[in-house]
Design a protein around this motif. Structure first.
Motif, short mmCIF file in Angstrom:
data_model
loop_
_atom_site.label_atom_id
_atom_site.label_comp_id
_atom_site.label_asym_id
_atom_site.label_seq_id
_atom_site.Cartn_x
_atom_site.Cartn_y
_atom_site.Cartn_z
N TYR A 1 2.25 1.73 -3.48
CA TYR A 1 1.22 2.25 -4.37
C TYR A 1 1.03 3.75 -4.14
N ALA A 2 1.05 4.15 -2.88
CA ALA A 2 0.88 5.57 -2.58
C ALA A 2 2.03 6.39 -3.15
N ARG B 1 1.75 6.68 -6.98
CA ARG B 1 0.73 7.62 -7.43
C ARG B 1 1.23 9.07 -7.32
N ASN C 1 0.83 -1.21 0.00
CA ASN C 1 0.00 0.00 0.00
C ASN C 1 0.86 1.26 0.00
N LEU C 2 1.98 1.18 0.73
CA LEU C 2 2.87 2.33 0.78
C LEU C 2 3.51 2.59 -0.59
#
Length: 526
Positions: free
Chosen positions: A314-315, A318, A311-312
């Motif tokens: 992906y952040a 982005r 998740n990190l």
């Protein structure tokens, strides 16, 4: 030989009363009565020389009346009677007292017999002793019968004492008639409490069964009790005995007296073997579900820990690089990392084993708690923890029995480990766990207390969440309470953890109770 000293009438009073009595008796009748009396009668002078003996005396001793007259009474002695007995006899009668006792005499043919004798002094008109009158009868047969009965009783008691089984004979009023050594030993173990009363009390408490029901059913039942800190089990059986009433008032009626024999066999070794087998069976049933749950939790932990950096990443992607932009080397590398991580996460999630479904059933809570106590005490002994448990409740639950047992076992395991670790910084700390059960019309409540580390309210809330680490509290033990909570919630129950001011934590569980009519309907459907 036993002897009895009795008072006698003085001569003047006796002569007056006897004269008045004979005035109405035909002449010679008194002599005929004495002569024909069915009991041996003799009269001697002051030196014990025989002056008169009746026919029965002659028949008893084997001497003719002619042979007896003028002979001393010592001619009948078999020399088996102690001299002290004769000395007491002579002292009593010469002092004007009546003597009663037993002497071993011998007949003319050389046969010894046991004589029950009463000797009284006879006074003349001057109130001086002039003669002695003796009355005797042969009690050899009755003495022999008494001794035989006594020997038989002694032999019977020896046989009973040689057996390991507790044996007691008692009447309808639970009065003990006969018991053996094992019964006496149990009385000592119970600090003087009558074992028969104790057994009857335990039957009522444990089985709700009075002793009379055991007498009527002829079945075997088992009770448990504690002696010197050791738990024991007794297998009980009872049988009636036909016994003739010994009271004189029942001589002609031949009524029988109801007696009973209770046999209590120590079945501790057998019971312990059954308990051990049952414990191993329970542990085997729980081990599979625990192992699968442990694997699932490990994989869930790995998936959870892997999802966080994914998740990190992906952040970050982005923010710095659009995910569809693969023109730069850094974008390509990031894309490959995310793809590999997602594949690993998918593999982990797909590898999680499924728990085997268990069909819900109606079961008594008391039986569930017996199994929980068996598991808890077995683990507590190894860990050195004292467990106090109260579990006498009547309620029925409709749920998967093994899963509920597994959840409760996890809660108790948590409490045991917490109690042990709670004493690392304390002197004279005795790890303790208290388990209490209660019920009302709708719910069964279970409360498990430990004296481990003091927890904050926040920690008590987080302790049931997945992946919560109590390492800071030095109480890391594996599965935690998350799995137990999931099982309880699946079965419409509740589970909470609250701190205890004096130290430790309290886990409170509730499960819905099945009403009798609902339990009946479920059993019909099954």
């Amino acid at each position: 030989m036993a002897d009895v000293m009795q008072p006698t009438y003085r001569a003047i009073d006796w002569a007056k009363q006897f004269g008045e009595l004979l005035s109405s008796v035909p002449e010679g009748l008194f002599l005929q009565v004495v002569e024909q009396a069915p009991i041996a009668i003799s009269i001697t002078d002051l030196n014990a020389n025989i002056c008169y003996a009746n026919q029965r005396f002659s028949q008893l001793t084997g001497y003719s009346l002619k042979e007896l007259k003028g002979q001393n009474q010592r001619m009948l002695s078999s020399h088996q009677t102690p001299k002290e007995c004769y000395q007491r006899l002579w002292k009593h009668i010469t002092s004007g007292k009546v003597w009663s006792g037993k002497l071993v005499n011998r007949t003319r043919g050389g046969t010894d017999y046991l004589a029950e004798i009463t000797i009284a002094p006879v006074f003349d008109s001057t109130d001086a002793i002039s003669h002695f009158i003796g009355i005797q009868r042969d009690i050899s047969q009755s003495y022999q019968l008494t001794q035989e009965l006594s020997n038989q009783k002694a032999d019977f008691e020896s046989v009973l004492n040689a057996t390991d089984s507790l044996t007691v004979v008692f009447d309808e009023n639970e009065k003990v008639i006969l018991d053996n050594l094992a019964y006496k030993t149990m009385r000592t173990d119970l600090s003087g409490v009558e074992p028969l009363s104790f057994i009857a009390q335990q039957m009522q408490l444990q089985l709700q069964m009075p002793l009379n029901d055991l007498l009527a059913s002829h079945e075997q039942v088992t009770i448990e009790y504690w002696v010197r800190g050791e738990k024991k089990w007794l297998s009980l059986s009872c049988q009636p005995l036909a016994h003739v009433n010994e009271q004189a008032s029942h001589y002609f009626s031949h009524d029988t007296q109801r007696l009973y024999v209770l046999i209590a066999q120590d079945c501790t070794a057998d019971h312990q073997l059954l308990v051990q087998n049952h414990l191993e069976q329970l542990q085997g049933q729980l081990s599979d579900s625990k192992m699968l749950a442990a694997i699932r939790e490990t994989l869930q932990t790995a998936a959870y820990q892997l999802s966080q950096p994914i998740n990190l990443l992906y952040a970050m992607a982005r923010l710095n690089h659009p995910l569809n932009d693969t023109s730069s080397d850094s974008s390509k590398a990031l894309h490959e990392v995310l793809t590999s991580a997602e594949q690993a996460l998918t593999t982990i999630q797909g590898s999680m084993p499924r728990l085997k479904p268990e069909v819900p059933v109606c079961f008594e809570v008391s039986l569930l708690i017996e199994d929980l106590a068996l598991l808890a005490n077995s683990r507590a002994r190894r860990m050195g923890v004292t467990v106090q448990m109260g579990w006498r409740i009547n309620a029925t639950i409709f749920a998967p029995r093994i899963r509920i047992l597994s959840a409760l076992d996890l809660v108790v395991e948590h409490a045991l480990v917490a109690a042990v670790n709670g004493g690392r910084d304390k002197e004279n700390h005795q790890p303790m766990v208290n388990i209490a059960f209660s019920t009302d019309e709708d719910l069964v409540s279970v409360r498990v207390d430990d004296n481990g580390p003091l927890l904050s309210k926040e920690a008590c809330h987080r302790i049931m969440q997945p992946f919560y680490n109590r390492e800071s509290l030095r109480n890391e033990f594996g599965l935690g309470l998350c799995l137990a909570r999931d099982v309880i919630l699946e079965n419409s129950g509740t589970m909470d953890v609250v701190p205890i001011d004096s130290g430790g934590s309290r886990v409170i569980l509730t499960l819905p109770v099945v009403q009798e009519e609902e339990a009946f309907d479920d059993s019909e459907n099954d």
